[in-house]
Design a protein around this motif. Structure first.
Motif, PDB file in Angstrom:
ATOM      1  N   ASP A  59     -10.263   6.816  -3.668  1.00  0.00           N
ATOM      2  CA  ASP A  59     -10.149   8.191  -2.082  1.00  0.00           C
ATOM      3  C   ASP A  59      -8.540   6.976  -1.496  1.00  0.00           C
ATOM      4  O   ASP A  59      -8.015   7.695  -0.756  1.00  0.00           O
ATOM      5  CB  ASP A  59     -10.820   8.001  -1.973  1.00  0.00           C
ATOM      6  CG  ASP A  59     -11.593   6.722  -0.850  1.00  0.00           C
ATOM      7  OD1 ASP A  59     -10.901   6.027  -0.501  1.00  0.00           O
ATOM      8  OD2 ASP A  59     -12.600   7.551  -0.424  1.00  0.00           O
ATOM      9  N   TRP A  60      -8.602   5.899  -1.682  1.00  0.00           N
ATOM     10  CA  TRP A  60      -7.411   5.499  -0.586  1.00  0.00           C
ATOM     11  C   TRP A  60      -6.385   5.022  -1.660  1.00  0.00           C
ATOM     12  O   TRP A  60      -5.132   4.336  -1.108  1.00  0.00           O
ATOM     13  CB  TRP A  60      -8.274   4.265   0.191  1.00  0.00           C
ATOM     14  CG  TRP A  60      -8.913   3.042  -0.722  1.00  0.00           C
ATOM     15  CD1 TRP A  60      -9.877   2.719  -1.391  1.00  0.00           C
ATOM     16  CD2 TRP A  60      -8.127   1.837  -1.838  1.00  0.00           C
ATOM     17  NE1 TRP A  60     -10.038   1.988  -1.895  1.00  0.00           N
ATOM     18  CE2 TRP A  60      -9.329   1.407  -2.817  1.00  0.00           C
ATOM     19  CE3 TRP A  60      -6.825   1.479  -2.249  1.00  0.00           C
ATOM     20  CZ2 TRP A  60      -9.079   0.629  -3.359  1.00  0.00           C
ATOM     21  CZ3 TRP A  60      -7.191   0.525  -2.627  1.00  0.00           C
ATOM     22  CH2 TRP A  60      -7.032   0.357  -3.244  1.00  0.00           C
ATOM     23  N   ILE A  61      -6.074   5.446  -2.681  1.00  0.00           N
ATOM     24  CA  ILE A  61      -4.985   5.472  -3.928  1.00  0.00           C
ATOM     25  C   ILE A  61      -4.368   6.788  -3.519  1.00  0.00           C
ATOM     26  O   ILE A  61      -4.896   7.536  -3.566  1.00  0.00           O
ATOM     27  CB  ILE A  61      -5.384   4.672  -4.666  1.00  0.00           C
ATOM     28  CG1 ILE A  61      -5.511   2.901  -4.704  1.00  0.00           C
ATOM     29  CG2 ILE A  61      -4.377   4.346  -5.683  1.00  0.00           C
ATOM     30  CD1 ILE A  61      -5.750   2.623  -6.083  1.00  0.00           C
ATOM     31  N   SER A  62      -3.218   6.856  -3.483  1.00  0.00           N
ATOM     32  CA  SER A  62      -2.506   8.337  -3.420  1.00  0.00           C
ATOM     33  C   SER A  62      -1.069   7.603  -4.332  1.00  0.00           C
ATOM     34  O   SER A  62      -0.458   7.010  -4.496  1.00  0.00           O
ATOM     35  CB  SER A  62      -2.061   8.571  -2.243  1.00  0.00           C
ATOM     36  OG  SER A  62      -1.149   7.485  -1.451  1.00  0.00           O
ATOM     37  N   VAL A  63      -1.105   8.465  -5.461  1.00  0.00           N
ATOM     38  CA  VAL A  63      -0.047   8.903  -6.118  1.00  0.00           C
ATOM     39  C   VAL A  63       1.620  10.224  -6.222  1.00  0.00           C
ATOM     40  O   VAL A  63       1.031  11.189  -5.645  1.00  0.00           O
ATOM     41  CB  VAL A  63       0.048   9.225  -7.816  1.00  0.00           C
ATOM     42  CG1 VAL A  63       0.907   9.046  -8.893  1.00  0.00           C
ATOM     43  CG2 VAL A  63      -0.766   7.718  -8.064  1.00  0.00           C
TER      44      VAL A  63
END
Length: 254
Positions: A59-63
């Motif tokens: 949830d701490w990775i965004s693309v």
């Protein structure tokens, strides 16, 4: 004193063979107080599929995906627009970092009243062989003039790269700093000099925590003739940033 989160901006373009290693090195960080923004610059290989799989898992990775290829400067600008951490740094999608990369930046900003923190790096070939000499640990806190001198040098452990530096995001936003999208080369040096002219103190450290992989198909090797133009334009922009900063300082003293 800045004690909060670091936003890591990772740029990617057709790096399907390397991007997992890069992301995994971020996942392995000892300090978890960060988020990762991956900006894909309209890759035509499996890069997007790979980074989306990580986004679903963490949830701490965004693309963020560009609809058209716009270059690394535009990708970094997109990342900056999405960042919400007090601090920001950059990683190229085909490189990787040591486990205490994040801890290094966060701890130094907490311990010292500075506006930029640097680390050293390994310059490696695709075979893993280190090309640069890694010297004994050296640290210093310097002012603006010395920082700019180190940034524009073509050798050393500071230089014009963005991936061995962490920045205070409010300084970037308050001064409307952006990467120059008309440059394919040295755009990072221009950004660093412009940042340095509005910053005060700099923590310089040569502890090697970033692995820069020098690849045969890199942009610096592909476009030798076009590079001449970019180097010239970049140097003019660097000169202008330093000149304007000097004039502003003189005006404030009068």
């Amino acid at each position: 004193m800045v004690k909060n989160k670091l936003s890591i901006i990772m740029t990617a373009y057709n790096v399907a063979s390397y991007i997992s290693s890069s992301i995994e090195s971020v996942i392995a960080q000892t300090n978890r107080n960060f988020d990762l923004i991956i900006v894909d610059d309209c890759s035509t290989d499996q890069t997007q599929k790979i980074i989306r799989s990580y986004e679903e898992k963490y949830d701490w990775i965004s693309v963020v995906c560009h609809k058209q290829n716009a270059g690394v400067s535009a990708a970094r600008n997109t990342g900056l627009a999405s960042a919400d951490g007090d601090l920001v740094t950059f990683i190229d999608g085909d490189d990787w970092v040591e486990p205490d990369y994040v801890e290094h930046f966060l701890s130094k900003f907490e311990d010292y009243d500075v506006d930029m923190v640097t680390c050293g790096f390994f310059n490696e070939g695709e075979n893993g062989k280190v090309k640069n000499k890694v010297s004994s640990r050296q640290t210093s806190i310097v002012g603006r003039d010395e920082a700019i001198k180190q940034i524009i040098r073509m050798t050393g452990t500071v230089m014009g790269y963005t991936w061995n530096k962490a920045y205070i995001r409010s300084i970037i936003t308050d001064n409307n700093l952006r990467f120059q999208t008309d440059l394919d080369l040295m755009e990072d040096q221009v950004f660093n000099v412009e940042y340095a002219t509005v910053a005060r103190q700099f923590y310089l450290d040569n502890l090697p925590l970033y692995h820069y992989i020098s690849r045969k198909d890199s942009i610096t090797k592909r476009f030798a003739m076009e590079n001449v133009r970019d180097v010239g334009v970049a140097r003019m922009k660097v000169y202008k940033a330093i000149r304007d900063s000097t004039r502003k300082e003189k005006d404030q003293m009068e």
